[in-house]
Motif scaffolding. Structure first.
Motif, PDB file in Angstrom:
ATOM      1  N   GLU A  56       0.590  -0.811  -0.528  1.00  0.00           N
ATOM      2  CA  GLU A  56       0.281   0.138   0.211  1.00  0.00           C
ATOM      3  C   GLU A  56       0.831   1.347  -0.007  1.00  0.00           C
ATOM      4  OE1 GLU A  56      -3.108   0.310  -0.576  1.00  0.00           O
ATOM      5  OE2 GLU A  56      -3.944  -2.007   0.344  1.00  0.00           O
ATOM      6  N   ALA A  57       0.692   2.425  -0.696  1.00  0.00           N
ATOM      7  CA  ALA A  57       1.228   3.881  -0.878  1.00  0.00           C
ATOM      8  C   ALA A  57       1.627   4.519   0.519  1.00  0.00           C
ATOM      9  CB  ALA A  57       0.784   4.012  -2.144  1.00  0.00           C
ATOM     10  N   GLY A  58      -0.197   4.447   1.182  1.00  0.00           N
ATOM     11  CA  GLY A  58       0.170   5.516   2.088  1.00  0.00           C
ATOM     12  C   GLY A  58       0.072   7.081   2.483  1.00  0.00           C
ATOM     13  N   GLU A  59      -0.640   7.530   2.674  1.00  0.00           N
ATOM     14  CA  GLU A  59      -0.584   8.986   2.625  1.00  0.00           C
ATOM     15  C   GLU A  59      -0.077   9.687   3.583  1.00  0.00           C
ATOM     16  OE1 GLU A  59      -5.347   9.412   2.711  1.00  0.00           O
ATOM     17  OE2 GLU A  59      -5.097   8.517   0.677  1.00  0.00           O
ATOM     18  N   GLY A  60       0.252  11.262   3.232  1.00  0.00           N
ATOM     19  CA  GLY A  60       0.441  12.206   4.382  1.00  0.00           C
ATOM     20  C   GLY A  60       2.001  12.743   4.359  1.00  0.00           C
ATOM     21  N   GLU A  61       2.625  12.428   5.625  1.00  0.00           N
ATOM     22  CA  GLU A  61       3.320  13.748   5.570  1.00  0.00           C
ATOM     23  C   GLU A  61       5.210  12.417   5.368  1.00  0.00           C
ATOM     24  OE1 GLU A  61       5.259  16.783   4.634  1.00  0.00           O
ATOM     25  OE2 GLU A  61       3.490  17.171   4.576  1.00  0.00           O
ATOM     26  N   PRO A  62       5.632  12.556   4.561  1.00  0.00           N
ATOM     27  CA  PRO A  62       6.709  11.342   4.341  1.00  0.00           C
ATOM     28  C   PRO A  62       7.855  11.569   5.938  1.00  0.00           C
ATOM     29  CG  PRO A  62       7.548  13.210   2.769  1.00  0.00           C
ATOM     30  CD  PRO A  62       6.343  13.359   3.627  1.00  0.00           C
ATOM     31  N   ALA A  63       8.301  10.699   6.343  1.00  0.00           N
ATOM     32  CA  ALA A  63       8.935  10.688   7.257  1.00  0.00           C
ATOM     33  C   ALA A  63      10.602  11.048   7.251  1.00  0.00           C
ATOM     34  CB  ALA A  63       9.006   8.987   7.756  1.00  0.00           C
ATOM     35  N   THR A  64      10.925  12.274   8.191  1.00  0.00           N
ATOM     36  CA  THR A  64      12.379  12.040   7.354  1.00  0.00           C
ATOM     37  C   THR A  64      13.872  11.273   8.624  1.00  0.00           C
ATOM     38  OG1 THR A  64      11.748  14.084   9.434  1.00  0.00           O
ATOM     39  CG2 THR A  64      11.221  14.649   7.329  1.00  0.00           C
ATOM     40  N   ALA A  65      14.468  11.987   8.303  1.00  0.00           N
ATOM     41  CA  ALA A  65      16.062  11.080   9.261  1.00  0.00           C
ATOM     42  C   ALA A  65      15.840  11.385  10.355  1.00  0.00           C
ATOM     43  CB  ALA A  65      17.234  11.378   8.321  1.00  0.00           C
ATOM     44  N   GLU A  66      15.110  12.913  11.446  1.00  0.00           N
ATOM     45  CA  GLU A  66      15.300  13.281  12.332  1.00  0.00           C
ATOM     46  C   GLU A  66      14.470  12.544  12.844  1.00  0.00           C
ATOM     47  OE1 GLU A  66      15.391  15.448   9.202  1.00  0.00           O
ATOM     48  OE2 GLU A  66      17.477  15.300   9.074  1.00  0.00           O
ATOM     49  N   GLN A  67      13.366  12.096  12.361  1.00  0.00           N
ATOM     50  CA  GLN A  67      12.345  11.254  12.671  1.00  0.00           C
ATOM     51  C   GLN A  67      12.379   9.597  13.424  1.00  0.00           C
ATOM     52  OE1 GLN A  67       9.094  12.504  10.533  1.00  0.00           O
ATOM     53  NE2 GLN A  67       8.034  13.657  11.818  1.00  0.00           N
ATOM     54  N   ASP A  68      10.773   9.877  14.737  1.00  0.00           N
ATOM     55  CA  ASP A  68      11.053   8.022  14.862  1.00  0.00           C
ATOM     56  C   ASP A  68       9.203   7.304  13.919  1.00  0.00           C
ATOM     57  OD1 ASP A  68      13.352   9.024  16.276  1.00  0.00           O
ATOM     58  OD2 ASP A  68      11.582   8.746  18.514  1.00  0.00           O
ATOM     59  N   VAL A  69       9.846   6.567  12.971  1.00  0.00           N
ATOM     60  CA  VAL A  69       8.499   5.499  12.666  1.00  0.00           C
ATOM     61  C   VAL A  69       8.617   4.822  13.479  1.00  0.00           C
ATOM     62  CG1 VAL A  69       8.202   4.314  10.549  1.00  0.00           C
ATOM     63  CG2 VAL A  69       9.368   6.386  10.797  1.00  0.00           C
ATOM     64  N   GLU A  70       6.803   5.496  13.847  1.00  0.00           N
ATOM     65  CA  GLU A  70       5.464   3.945  14.232  1.00  0.00           C
ATOM     66  C   GLU A  70       5.114   2.675  13.274  1.00  0.00           C
ATOM     67  OE1 GLU A  70       2.508   3.497  18.050  1.00  0.00           O
ATOM     68  OE2 GLU A  70       3.046   5.789  16.887  1.00  0.00           O
ATOM     69  N   LEU A  71       5.834   1.896  13.694  1.00  0.00           N
ATOM     70  CA  LEU A  71       5.058   0.272  13.207  1.00  0.00           C
ATOM     71  C   LEU A  71       4.682  -0.624  13.162  1.00  0.00           C
ATOM     72  CD1 LEU A  71       7.814  -1.585  12.578  1.00  0.00           C
ATOM     73  CD2 LEU A  71       8.750   0.182  11.206  1.00  0.00           C
ATOM     74  N   LYS A  72       4.281  -1.457  12.933  1.00  0.00           N
ATOM     75  CA  LYS A  72       3.851  -3.033  13.132  1.00  0.00           C
ATOM     76  C   LYS A  72       4.773  -3.672  12.235  1.00  0.00           C
ATOM     77  CE  LYS A  72      -0.661  -1.826  14.411  1.00  0.00           C
ATOM     78  NZ  LYS A  72      -2.191  -2.034  13.431  1.00  0.00           N
TER      79      LYS A  72
END
Length: 338
Positions: free
Chosen positions: A88-104
């Motif tokens: 799936e492509a997803g929507e919204g703002e892309p994660a940047t290298a400074e961020q924390d990504v929450e995932l399953k």
């Protein structure tokens, strides 16, 4: 430069499945050793024979709950280069290298086809700091730019996963491809220093000058004997969640000795990342476990820790032995808890 012996303050506890074996906070435990026990296939180099497109997303029933599952088109599956199959492509703002990504996620050993770990049956999420250089290269190279709702299968080459060391604790050999199914929940920008309401200093305690970007300057009150009990004094009261025992907490800190005010440790050095550990479960000195549980994210906390709650039981020549008789003073910025 901080001495390695003071690593005993805690263990880096990002999920082992995400940490490179060469990460300096994981190199001392068995999870970063060479190959999976009793796995002859993992001890033999496998010629590349596929990509992420050879993996099919399916479903499985776990105790009445339908969860994602992966079916390998061939076993063993070996990839020469990490590859991704978009689901799936997803929507919204892309994660940047400074961020924390929450995932399953769901992880499968490409050599054996066996499931390694999954968060889906419990609907848990994990948070991965893209600023953490100890993350598996396959994730560092694939998660930046992902969007909420995006999902994909990633077939991670041994080089981008655990390499020649493998991961014994997870049953991953040195030549194993690791296959992940990932659903991105979102991304957040973590705090880099304490934020909140300043608290009036308490007379008789060490005074602190801190800007959150360099080691704190701590001045021990002249002529004062060290406290005999743990002192926990917020300097800034953050507005975030209250820390619970068992949570993984990200912090910046500076530690000095009460006896002479000399700094013996700090995370605020060039080339070092914020410190992460589990609080309240014996992975850090007792004064940290007792003092930080109940504090809030965003807070800056002054801890004055008597020897019996610090390194009073340290064995001669062992970790912390130089601080055995010291009352320790820490200034801790609490940046995140999960």
């Amino acid at each position: 430069m901080r001495s390695p012996k003071f690593r005993l303050l805690g263990l880096a506890v990002a999920p082992l499945i995400f940490l490179s074996a060469c990460g300096d906070d994981t190199s001392t435990d068995d999870a970063s050793q060479s190959s999976a026990p009793g796995d002859d296939a993992a001890a033999t180099s496998l010629a590349p024979n596929g990509t992420a497109d050879d993996v099919t997303l399916t479903e499985a029933d776990v105790d009445g709950t339908t969860v994602p599952a992966l079916e390998l088109g061939k076993t063993p599956l070996a990839v020469g280069e990490t590859s991704i199959q978009e689901i799936e492509a997803g929507e919204g703002e892309p994660a940047t290298a400074e961020q924390d990504v929450e995932l399953k996620y769901l992880a499968v050993n490409g050599t054996t086809g066996e499931e390694i770990l999954t968060t889906f049956p419990t609907d848990e999420t994990v948070s991965m700091s893209l600023a953490n250089p100890n993350l598996l290269p396959g994730f560092l190279n694939s998660l930046e730019g992902t969007k909420p709702g995006q999902s994909f299968i990633i077939a991670m080459s041994p080089e981008d996963a655990f390499g020649t060391q493998g991961n014994m604790q997870l049953g991953i050999g040195p030549n194993d491809t690791v296959v992940f199914y990932v659903e991105v929940v979102g991304a957040t920008t973590p705090l880099t220093q304490a934020e909140g309401e300043e608290v009036e200093p308490v007379e008789g305690l060490p005074t602190v000058e801190a800007d959150g970007t360099s080691p704190a300057t701590v001045t021990i009150p002249e002529g004062e004997d060290p406290p005999t009990e743990l002192v926990v004094q917020p300097l800034i009261k953050g507005e975030g969640e209250e820390i619970q025992a068992g949570q993984q907490v990200r912090m910046q800190y500076t530690g000095v000795q009460w006896s002479d005010g000399e700094q013996f440790d700090t995370s605020l050095q060039e080339g070092r990342d914020a410190f992460e550990t589990v609080i309240g479960q014996g992975q850090v000195i007792q004064g940290w476990d007792e003092g930080l549980v109940g504090q809030t994210v965003g807070s800056r906390v002054l801890l004055v820790i008597p020897p019996e709650l610090a390194y009073g039981d340290a064995q001669e020549g062992g970790p912390g032995a130089e601080l055995k008789d010291e009352t320790l003073v820490f200034v801790v910025d609490i940046l995140k808890a999960q």
